[in-house]
Design an enzyme around this catalytic site. Sequence first.
Site, mmCIF file in Angstrom:
data_model
loop_
_atom_site.group_PDB
_atom_site.id
_atom_site.type_symbol
_atom_site.label_atom_id
_atom_site.label_comp_id
_atom_site.label_asym_id
_atom_site.label_seq_id
_atom_site.Cartn_x
_atom_site.Cartn_y
_atom_site.Cartn_z
ATOM 1 N N ARG A 103 -40.614 9.147 -36.557
ATOM 2 C CA ARG A 103 -39.577 8.887 -36.393
ATOM 3 C C ARG A 103 -38.487 10.214 -35.614
ATOM 4 N NH1 ARG A 103 -38.284 4.328 -35.127
ATOM 5 N NH2 ARG A 103 -37.610 5.834 -33.064
ATOM 6 N N LYS A 138 -21.414 16.389 -18.944
ATOM 7 C CA LYS A 138 -20.948 15.800 -20.823
ATOM 8 C C LYS A 138 -22.444 15.204 -20.897
ATOM 9 C CE LYS A 138 -16.789 13.731 -18.270
ATOM 10 N NZ LYS A 138 -16.274 13.096 -16.777
ATOM 11 N N LYS A 170 -11.367 23.819 -10.620
ATOM 12 C CA LYS A 170 -10.823 22.416 -10.775
ATOM 13 C C LYS A 170 -9.434 22.384 -10.512
ATOM 14 C CE LYS A 170 -14.497 20.242 -12.662
ATOM 15 N NZ LYS A 170 -14.089 18.649 -14.054
ATOM 16 N N GLU A 199 -12.405 21.066 -6.093
ATOM 17 C CA GLU A 199 -12.384 19.819 -6.397
ATOM 18 C C GLU A 199 -10.680 19.404 -5.574
ATOM 19 O OE1 GLU A 199 -12.431 17.746 -10.156
ATOM 20 O OE2 GLU A 199 -10.007 18.388 -9.903
ATOM 21 N N ASP A 222 -11.913 14.321 -5.913
ATOM 22 C CA ASP A 222 -12.101 13.980 -7.327
ATOM 23 C C ASP A 222 -11.541 12.463 -6.954
ATOM 24 O OD1 ASP A 222 -11.764 13.891 -9.894
ATOM 25 O OD2 ASP A 222 -10.167 14.775 -9.867
#
Length: 638
Positions: A103, A138, A170, A199, A222
């Site tokens: 598993r 992410k 950013k 950005e 962005d």
Amino acid sequence: MPITVETLLTAATPLIKLALAEDIGPGDATSQSTLDAVAPLHGRVVAKAPGVIAGLPVAEAVFHAVDPALAFTAHVCDGQEVVAGELIAEVKGPGPSLLAAERTALNFLQRMSGIATATRDFVDAVATTRAIILDTRKTLPGYRILDKYAVSMGGAQNHRMALFDMLMVKDNHTDGAGSITAAVTRARAAHPNLPIEVEVRTLAELQEALAIKPPLDRIMLDNMDLETMQQAVRLTAGRVPLEASGNVTLKTVAAIAETGVDFISTGAITHSVIALDLSMKITKPTTAPTLSWEERARRAKAALGDRLVILGHHYQRDEVIQFADFRGDSLQLARDAAQTDAEHIVFCGVYFMAEVAAILAKPGQHVYIPNSAAGCYLADTAERSQVEQAWLDLDAALVGQADAEITPITYVNSDAALKAFCGKHGGSVCTSGNAAKVLIWAFAQRPRVFFFPDQHLGRNTARALGIPGRPAEEILLWTPHRPPSAEAIRRAKVVLWPGACNVHQRFHPSDIAAVRARHPGIRVIVHPECDRSVVELADSAGSTTHIIKEIEGAPAGSAWAVGTETHLVLRLQREHPEQLIVSLAERPPYCSGMGAITLRNLTETLEALARGEFPQQVTVEAETAQWARVALERMLKL
Ligand code: 13P
Ligand code: SF4
């Protein structure tokens, strides 16, 4: 630098420990009580759905962590696309250990393969453009390296690994520092050696970022809408690479790529993972003799004798190509198909190649493909109706004179209907092995050429014949949604369909720089389906046969970086141990269409033929076949 298997395993080891402790704890109560501790079992990991495999070294490490006596054999490589039902790996060893590890090993492999599969979908969606897909931060906490390794196996590039390896200014940093320029000045002063990306939210911010000296390494657009992105691309004019970011989905990514941005980053590929459906079937090792697929194929082939001929393209797997009576590039295979007298032609290649064999077949000959889903991404980039509409637009621009002014040439990687279109309109087929010859012939007929579907082969061939691109604009890229002006069409000598191959699109100029840095003096040889920027930097470009011949003819000790499909590169490595042969890309690309032919489906085809059945026969409608033959014969006569 791409993540190595060593780095992957270093990151995976504590995660494996944690996962096994969570799953097994003090012991697998059921297996330990029901199974003999040492009696061996045999596990077969099988794909239940098509996808891209990633994480085989991690799965192997899980089995070994549970019991070093478990023997793991991978049947495919990370980065390889598999078909449903395909055998991925086998594990043999003590039953309780095998079941205890199963598993956890599958959880890692399924998750990583899910990421690689989703990534490949994004990469394929933009393959006709120059955009490169990037990941983000992410990722699942703790799994950064595993997730990013899987992304790279899907064919995308890794963005920064974390907060420490790149400066990324950013909106919050800009607002905090007062302006983009102020934030960049402070960041560069503190970390002069780190690459820097900024950005921007508006075109005014873009102007400010573009004015910064020395130029930034990258600018992120962005959440801009498509029109603003297009304006940003025009305004930037190639001075700084642009990355589009924000709300990128599989539905929107192609349109974003068409704006001309260099990179597109997406969190979706790692934050919303859908595991690839894999399962492990467990059996007891049997002592009863069973015939291997290889032996079964051999027997079926022998039973069919001279009634059968097997044709195999160079990109086929070794286990398949070993059965080919003729192996070649698409030109050679078309010739072989036209010459054979065998009753059954089994084509191990992609569908359009089998169609060519069917079109050229003599009465009484039948062509079969072991898997009719073996398609070609490039061939699918041009639909007959779209090409016909483009022809009407060209005809209008050439005041009704298309048939006198422009010769349609289709690359053999195309639907039979497009070959028929060329046959009807005085055109021809070409392959990567004879594209220059065919173009010279075409220009002797009419002053212009309409070339489809591969823009790269068309552009590379036209440029090699001395036809200028910019600024003379004699080479025009067709845009189906917004056809070029009549004036641009009349200026063009070559009109290119905007198709491309998703395999060869994955080689970049940066790969050439990297391989030359790693191996000074290495010769770079690529397929002409690669982008012009790659072909220009390579030492040689040509069909698969050209690549093989160059390497075969080179002295021992030569070094080659090869920019084409991976099965061929691996075979060249095995057949020429006297030379150094590496793939041009760090993550070598596989062609999923070619990979859809397996030893198993070849064997099943041969066995069905030996039983007198007609499996997966390839046929082409009579009128289409008749006109396609006209175009193919024009090519074969040259
Ligand atoms: P070759 O004709 O060079 O074999 O190429 C066929 C092909 O599909 C390359 O991607
Ligand atoms: Fe088609 Fe590209 Fe595969 Fe060749 S490598 S068969 S062009 S998808």
